[in-house]
Write a protein that holds these residues in place. Structure first.
Motif, PDB file in Angstrom:
ATOM      1  N   LEU A 167       0.831  -1.205   0.000  1.00  0.00           N
ATOM      2  CA  LEU A 167       0.000   0.000   0.000  1.00  0.00           C
ATOM      3  C   LEU A 167       0.865   1.255   0.000  1.00  0.00           C
ATOM      4  O   LEU A 167       0.579   2.223  -0.719  1.00  0.00           O
ATOM      5  CB  LEU A 167      -0.921   0.003   1.227  1.00  0.00           C
ATOM      6  CG  LEU A 167      -2.142  -0.902   1.156  1.00  0.00           C
ATOM      7  CD1 LEU A 167      -2.757  -1.089   2.536  1.00  0.00           C
ATOM      8  CD2 LEU A 167      -3.191  -0.333   0.195  1.00  0.00           C
TER       9      LEU A 167
ATOM     10  N   MET B  90      -0.115   4.007  -2.714  1.00  0.00           N
ATOM     11  CA  MET B  90      -1.257   4.808  -2.268  1.00  0.00           C
ATOM     12  C   MET B  90      -1.051   6.307  -2.454  1.00  0.00           C
ATOM     13  O   MET B  90      -2.004   7.056  -2.692  1.00  0.00           O
ATOM     14  CB  MET B  90      -1.567   4.499  -0.802  1.00  0.00           C
ATOM     15  CG  MET B  90      -2.948   4.946  -0.357  1.00  0.00           C
ATOM     16  SD  MET B  90      -3.318   4.225   1.266  1.00  0.00           S
ATOM     17  CE  MET B  90      -4.862   5.028   1.640  1.00  0.00           C
TER      18      MET B  90
ATOM     19  N   HIS C  15      -2.684   8.342  -5.221  1.00  0.00           N
ATOM     20  CA  HIS C  15      -4.141   8.491  -5.194  1.00  0.00           C
ATOM     21  C   HIS C  15      -4.599   9.510  -4.145  1.00  0.00           C
ATOM     22  O   HIS C  15      -5.802   9.661  -3.908  1.00  0.00           O
ATOM     23  CB  HIS C  15      -4.797   7.141  -4.934  1.00  0.00           C
ATOM     24  CG  HIS C  15      -4.522   6.128  -6.011  1.00  0.00           C
ATOM     25  ND1 HIS C  15      -5.109   6.197  -7.260  1.00  0.00           N
ATOM     26  CD2 HIS C  15      -3.696   5.058  -6.035  1.00  0.00           C
ATOM     27  CE1 HIS C  15      -4.664   5.191  -7.999  1.00  0.00           C
ATOM     28  NE2 HIS C  15      -3.812   4.489  -7.293  1.00  0.00           N
TER      29      HIS C  15
ATOM     30  N   ALA D 280      -8.761   7.101  -1.381  1.00  0.00           N
ATOM     31  CA  ALA D 280      -7.457   6.683  -1.894  1.00  0.00           C
ATOM     32  C   ALA D 280      -7.224   5.193  -1.666  1.00  0.00           C
ATOM     33  O   ALA D 280      -6.657   4.502  -2.518  1.00  0.00           O
ATOM     34  CB  ALA D 280      -6.353   7.496  -1.214  1.00  0.00           C
ATOM     35  N   PHE D 281      -7.662   4.688  -0.521  1.00  0.00           N
ATOM     36  CA  PHE D 281      -7.522   3.262  -0.206  1.00  0.00           C
ATOM     37  C   PHE D 281      -8.285   2.430  -1.228  1.00  0.00           C
ATOM     38  O   PHE D 281      -7.756   1.461  -1.787  1.00  0.00           O
ATOM     39  CB  PHE D 281      -8.066   3.015   1.210  1.00  0.00           C
ATOM     40  CG  PHE D 281      -7.779   1.648   1.770  1.00  0.00           C
ATOM     41  CD1 PHE D 281      -6.588   1.380   2.415  1.00  0.00           C
ATOM     42  CD2 PHE D 281      -8.714   0.633   1.664  1.00  0.00           C
ATOM     43  CE1 PHE D 281      -6.320   0.124   2.935  1.00  0.00           C
ATOM     44  CE2 PHE D 281      -8.467  -0.622   2.181  1.00  0.00           C
ATOM     45  CZ  PHE D 281      -7.264  -0.880   2.821  1.00  0.00           C
TER      46      PHE D 281
ATOM     47  N   THR E  75      -6.522   2.599  -4.602  1.00  0.00           N
ATOM     48  CA  THR E  75      -5.269   1.844  -4.616  1.00  0.00           C
ATOM     49  C   THR E  75      -5.508   0.362  -4.840  1.00  0.00           C
ATOM     50  O   THR E  75      -4.783  -0.301  -5.589  1.00  0.00           O
ATOM     51  CB  THR E  75      -4.502   2.050  -3.293  1.00  0.00           C
ATOM     52  OG1 THR E  75      -4.266   3.444  -3.091  1.00  0.00           O
ATOM     53  CG2 THR E  75      -3.164   1.315  -3.314  1.00  0.00           C
TER      54      THR E  75
END
Length: 342
Positions: A54, A58, A61, A290-291, A294
């Protein structure tokens, strides 16, 4: 009259302008910043691996494209890092934590050393649901859940100490399903239990994720030396269509509630990520988006696939709902879990 109309328009637009200003401010906040990602366990395991993947993807994003620094903070079965995140980390959106969802259950059952209230964290998401299973060695003679249920003598099941996933899974299944088992504790980790199974010290293991089994025990699975006999989840894994669900053997509503709370709900939030309480909501929302992005990122997906990491995400809003649900469980289920997991 004209002035009144103008004032009325200003008052009507003020909330909208405030929201837009706050969003813009949050977007600018991460420009040139570095995110501290605290992993509440040792390097090299699944939690650490997901976090480092991540961290590599990440930032692109998130508005401002911040960098990430992964920091391992192990100790006391995830407690040291989780307590730090709750009590000491600044709630500024720059410190994100990766800890284990079983601690929510342990707060509910009054585990010693917990210094947080899980309901107050700001949840971002989880990359995968933990698909826990029970595995038996061929040498045990137990090649199905039904044969285990009918065993004349207790079957030795290896486990790490109370409070860990292998112990919790075994203790709950023994009580809820009446499975004849002797839980053998004292192993430091699942790698030691696997060796004990290979050496016929114990017959099997519960609470090990299928994603881990199919990588670490691939040779034994292919040869038939070990076999998955139970899935401790709400739904069958696509790769295990013929392996029964543990809850299908529950004979009472109390047993089903026990399995739902301690196994199904915990499995959904095992690999969770959260901010400390009080983190600004707009920054939390940025990270939730964003999570999600990703986990769909082509480069991230390719890296996960190459490393045999499964992606089955749980949104931050859903984790929040599950966590709050723990504290609405009926008293009889909670009291029984206190007895089982003490």
């Amino acid at each position: 009259m004209k002035t009144k109309v103008q004032l009325r328009i200003v008052f009507m637009l003020a909330p909208i302008l405030a929201i837009l200003f706050t969003a813009a401010e949050a977007n600018d906040f991460y420009q040139g910043k570095s995110i501290r990602l605290i992993v509440a366990t040792t390097p090299g395991g699944g939690f650490d691996a997901y976090s480092r993947m991540l961290a590599r993807h990440m930032g692109k994003h998130i508005p401002g494209n911040p960098s990430f620094v992964v920091e391992n903070m192990p100790g006391a079965a995830f407690l040291i890092g989780t307590n730090y995140l709750y009590r000491q980390a600044k709630p500024d959106g720059l410190t994100l934590g990766n800890w284990i969802g079983t601690l929510v259950l342990h707060q509910l059952t009054d585990r010693k050393g917990i210094e947080f209230d899980a309901r107050k964290f700001e949840y971002v998401g989880a990359p995968v649901k933990n698909h826990d299973t029970c595995v038996m060695a061929r040498a045990s003679g137990i090649d199905s859940a039904q044969k285990w249920l009918n065993a004349a003598t207790p079957v030795k099941i290896g486990a790490t100490p109370p409070g860990s996933t292998p112990y919790d899974n075994a203790a709950v299944l023994k009580d809820a399903l009446g499975l004849p088992m002797q839980i053998v504790t004292g192993y430091k980790g699942t790698a030691e239990i696997r060796l004990a199974i290979d050496g016929n010290e114990v017959a099997g293991l519960c609470g090990l994720a299928w994603a881990s089994i199919k990588v670490t025990w691939r040779k034994q699975l292919d040869s038939g030396e070990v076999k998955v006999v139970l899935q401790n989840t709400a739904a069958a894994h696509p790769e295990l269509p013929d392996v029964p669900l543990a809850i299908s053997f529950a004979k009472s509503d109390a047993a089903r509630k026990l399995i739902q709370l301690a196994l199904h709900d915990v499995g959904a939030i095992t690999y969770l990520y959260s901010f400390p309480p009080g983190t600004p909501k707009d920054r939390v929302q940025i990270f939730r988006r964003a999570f999600h992005a990703t986990l769909k990122d082509a480069e991230f997906v390719a890296e996960a696939k190459k490393g045999n990491f499964e992606i089955d995400p749980v949104a931050g809003e859903e984790i929040e709902k599950i966590v709050n649900g723990f504290f609405k469980a009926d008293a009889s289920t909670v009291n029984r879990l206190r007895e089982l997991l003490k």
